[in-house]
Scaffold this motif. Structure first.
Motif, mmCIF file in Angstrom:
data_model
loop_
_atom_site.group_PDB
_atom_site.id
_atom_site.type_symbol
_atom_site.label_atom_id
_atom_site.label_comp_id
_atom_site.label_asym_id
_atom_site.label_seq_id
_atom_site.Cartn_x
_atom_site.Cartn_y
_atom_site.Cartn_z
ATOM 1 N N MET A 199 -13.796 117.817 30.133
ATOM 2 C CA MET A 199 -14.496 118.711 31.128
ATOM 3 C C MET A 199 -13.413 119.879 31.442
ATOM 4 S SD MET A 199 -16.192 117.892 34.858
ATOM 5 C CE MET A 199 -14.312 117.419 35.187
ATOM 6 N N LYS A 200 -13.739 121.022 31.459
ATOM 7 C CA LYS A 200 -13.192 122.067 31.994
ATOM 8 C C LYS A 200 -13.598 123.018 33.036
ATOM 9 C CE LYS A 200 -11.440 125.039 28.717
ATOM 10 N NZ LYS A 200 -10.915 125.983 27.739
ATOM 11 N N HIS A 201 -12.751 123.389 33.742
ATOM 12 C CA HIS A 201 -12.968 124.226 34.702
ATOM 13 C C HIS A 201 -13.865 123.734 36.003
ATOM 14 C CE1 HIS A 201 -11.140 126.916 32.102
ATOM 15 N NE2 HIS A 201 -12.220 127.484 31.313
ATOM 16 N N TRP A 202 -13.439 122.249 36.579
ATOM 17 C CA TRP A 202 -14.305 121.775 37.287
ATOM 18 C C TRP A 202 -13.859 122.167 38.742
ATOM 19 C CZ3 TRP A 202 -14.343 118.566 41.449
ATOM 20 C CH2 TRP A 202 -15.413 118.050 42.041
ATOM 21 N N SER A 203 -15.071 122.387 39.631
ATOM 22 C CA SER A 203 -14.683 123.035 40.981
ATOM 23 C C SER A 203 -15.905 122.403 41.816
ATOM 24 C CB SER A 203 -14.601 124.542 40.800
ATOM 25 O OG SER A 203 -14.555 124.983 42.224
ATOM 26 N N THR A 204 -15.643 122.556 43.028
ATOM 27 C CA THR A 204 -16.615 122.215 44.018
ATOM 28 C C THR A 204 -17.349 123.416 44.473
ATOM 29 O OG1 THR A 204 -15.108 122.238 45.871
ATOM 30 C CG2 THR A 204 -15.552 120.138 44.818
ATOM 31 N N GLN A 252 -10.308 115.785 43.728
ATOM 32 C CA GLN A 252 -10.321 114.421 42.893
ATOM 33 C C GLN A 252 -10.983 113.680 43.821
ATOM 34 O OE1 GLN A 252 -6.012 115.696 41.262
ATOM 35 N NE2 GLN A 252 -6.491 113.347 40.953
ATOM 36 N N LYS A 253 -11.062 113.507 45.059
ATOM 37 C CA LYS A 253 -11.839 112.421 45.846
ATOM 38 C C LYS A 253 -13.415 112.698 45.671
ATOM 39 C CE LYS A 253 -8.239 111.708 48.955
ATOM 40 N NZ LYS A 253 -7.651 111.761 50.553
ATOM 41 N N HIS A 254 -13.897 113.889 45.392
ATOM 42 C CA HIS A 254 -15.381 114.125 45.261
ATOM 43 C C HIS A 254 -16.013 113.331 44.653
ATOM 44 C CE1 HIS A 254 -19.281 116.263 44.690
ATOM 45 N NE2 HIS A 254 -18.796 116.878 45.841
ATOM 46 N N PRO A 255 -17.496 112.628 44.919
ATOM 47 C CA PRO A 255 -18.154 111.495 44.192
ATOM 48 C C PRO A 255 -18.173 111.886 42.664
ATOM 49 C CG PRO A 255 -18.875 111.716 46.347
ATOM 50 C CD PRO A 255 -17.920 112.971 46.192
ATOM 51 N N ALA A 256 -18.834 113.288 42.297
ATOM 52 C CA ALA A 256 -18.751 113.728 40.923
ATOM 53 C C ALA A 256 -17.590 113.521 40.011
ATOM 54 C CB ALA A 256 -19.422 115.100 40.849
ATOM 55 N N PHE A 257 -16.537 114.046 40.447
ATOM 56 C CA PHE A 257 -15.232 113.923 39.772
ATOM 57 C C PHE A 257 -14.735 112.332 39.658
ATOM 58 C CE2 PHE A 257 -10.741 114.125 38.614
ATOM 59 C CZ PHE A 257 -10.903 115.265 37.743
ATOM 60 N N ALA A 258 -15.051 111.874 40.701
ATOM 61 C CA ALA A 258 -14.440 110.224 40.794
ATOM 62 C C ALA A 258 -15.415 109.479 39.687
ATOM 63 C CB ALA A 258 -14.358 109.719 41.984
ATOM 64 N N GLU A 305 -16.115 106.508 34.569
ATOM 65 C CA GLU A 305 -17.101 106.415 33.405
ATOM 66 C C GLU A 305 -16.000 106.452 32.115
ATOM 67 O OE1 GLU A 305 -20.033 109.200 33.596
ATOM 68 O OE2 GLU A 305 -21.277 107.929 34.914
ATOM 69 N N LEU A 306 -14.935 107.570 32.204
ATOM 70 C CA LEU A 306 -14.383 107.540 31.272
ATOM 71 C C LEU A 306 -13.388 106.320 30.994
ATOM 72 C CD1 LEU A 306 -12.890 109.554 28.693
ATOM 73 C CD2 LEU A 306 -11.682 110.412 30.660
ATOM 74 N N GLN A 307 -12.778 106.027 31.974
ATOM 75 C CA GLN A 307 -11.925 104.685 31.843
ATOM 76 C C GLN A 307 -12.807 103.381 31.465
ATOM 77 O OE1 GLN A 307 -10.339 105.070 36.021
ATOM 78 N NE2 GLN A 307 -8.303 105.957 35.081
ATOM 79 N N ASP A 308 -13.916 103.330 31.787
ATOM 80 C CA ASP A 308 -14.722 102.199 31.418
ATOM 81 C C ASP A 308 -15.043 102.431 29.987
ATOM 82 O OD1 ASP A 308 -14.716 101.250 33.841
ATOM 83 O OD2 ASP A 308 -16.726 101.978 34.468
ATOM 84 N N GLU A 309 -15.384 103.508 29.348
ATOM 85 C CA GLU A 309 -15.661 103.499 27.950
ATOM 86 C C GLU A 309 -14.577 103.673 27.187
ATOM 87 O OE1 GLU A 309 -17.802 107.476 27.867
ATOM 88 O OE2 GLU A 309 -19.626 106.566 29.204
ATOM 89 N N GLU A 310 -13.316 104.123 27.607
ATOM 90 C CA GLU A 310 -12.208 104.052 26.831
ATOM 91 C C GLU A 310 -10.897 103.553 27.443
ATOM 92 O OE1 GLU A 310 -11.548 107.631 24.362
ATOM 93 O OE2 GLU A 310 -13.311 108.680 25.188
#
Length: 282
Positions: free
Chosen positions: A170-175, A218-224, A229-234
């Protein structure tokens, strides 16, 4: 060689055969007709609101007179000048299709008001009309946020997988899209990319703002959730979070001055660091 009479007979035989095929096709044609009638009704219902959303010239003039007067109420009447037709002409035409977006309407009105204020009329560049025409309603909600904030923190998420190598998730994530109450915040990266394409913002991963801004992101629910999900898949992969900033450009500042209001300085402090040899590491 086939004679004229034979050709005529062949034609007659073909004509007799046509109704047979026509009868065979009738059920399918009737079914297609029913389907077309149904979808046509649905399309008519979906298009009906456009009659209210596409403004006529009279509606635009009434609305503009009130909105521009409101924006020029502090300006001396002697300072009110005839606007540049290269600005106001395309702006009025574009307003016909911007009726459904309050954010876009407001920026068009402000641009026209700027072009009528002799003191700042030079800042109302015709290019700004073209930029406004290429903004979605959600993107128009984002632009005013750069009026007082020069910089916004962003994160990019990469993964280092021993089996597949390094890649960007994911690139350029922001709230920012969430703060601006965008209708479709899931398209935030595309919105930011369009603002960059139009020259209003740019990204810099060699600098960052204060640490607490990134920790909150990084604490935001969407990013967390994405990270989990990434850590579960890989599970064998190592996530790499890259910090950076999204900032308004000089053109962005000029655009905001003309279409939103005068810009101010940043409310956050930027710290710069030397470029890393590893593109994925902050």
């Amino acid at each position: 060689m086939e004679t004229a009479s034979n050709l005529a007979k062949s034609g007659a035989d073909l004509a007799k055969a046509v109704p047979v095929y026509d009868d065979l096709l009738q059920p399918a044609v009737k079914q297609l007709g029913t389907g077309l009638e149904t979808i046509t009704k649905a399309v008519n219902v979906a298009l009906a609101p456009l009659s209210a959303l596409v403004w006529g010239y009279d509606q635009i003039c009434v609305w503009l007179e009130a909105e521009v007067s409101k924006r020029l109420h502090d300006v001396s009447p002697q300072q009110v000048t005839v606007p540049d037709p290269h600005v106001v002409g395309p702006a009025v035409e574009a307003l016909r299709y911007a009726a459904g977006s309050e954010s876009l309407r407001d920026m068009f009105a402000q641009l026209i008001a700027t072009s009528m204020n002799a003191e700042v009329a030079g800042g109302a560049h015709p290019t700004f009309v073209e930029i406004l025409k290429q903004l979605s309603p959600d993107e128009a909600k984002l632009v005013p946020y750069f009026q007082s904030n020069t910089y916004y923190p962003i994160l990019s998420l990469h993964v280092d997988n021993p089996d597949f190598g390094q890649r960007t998730v994911m690139k350029h994530w922001s709230t920012l899209c969430i703060e601006a109450e965008c209708e479709f915040p899931g398209y935030a990266a595309a919105y930011y990319g369009n603002l960059e394409r139009l020259g209003l913002v740019e990204f810099d991963y060699r600098g960052e703002v204060e640490d607490e801004h990134y920790r909150e992101m990084q604490k935001h629910p969407a990013f967390a959730r994405l990270l989990n999900e990434l850590q579960d898949e890989e599970p064998q992969a190592t996530p790499v979070i890259e910090r950076g900033i999204m900032m308004r450009t000089m053109l962005g500042q000029m655009f905001i001055n003309a279409c939103v209001g005068e810009t101010t300085g940043s409310q956050v402090r930027v710290t710069h660091r030397a470029p890393s040899s590893d593109a994925f590491k902050p």
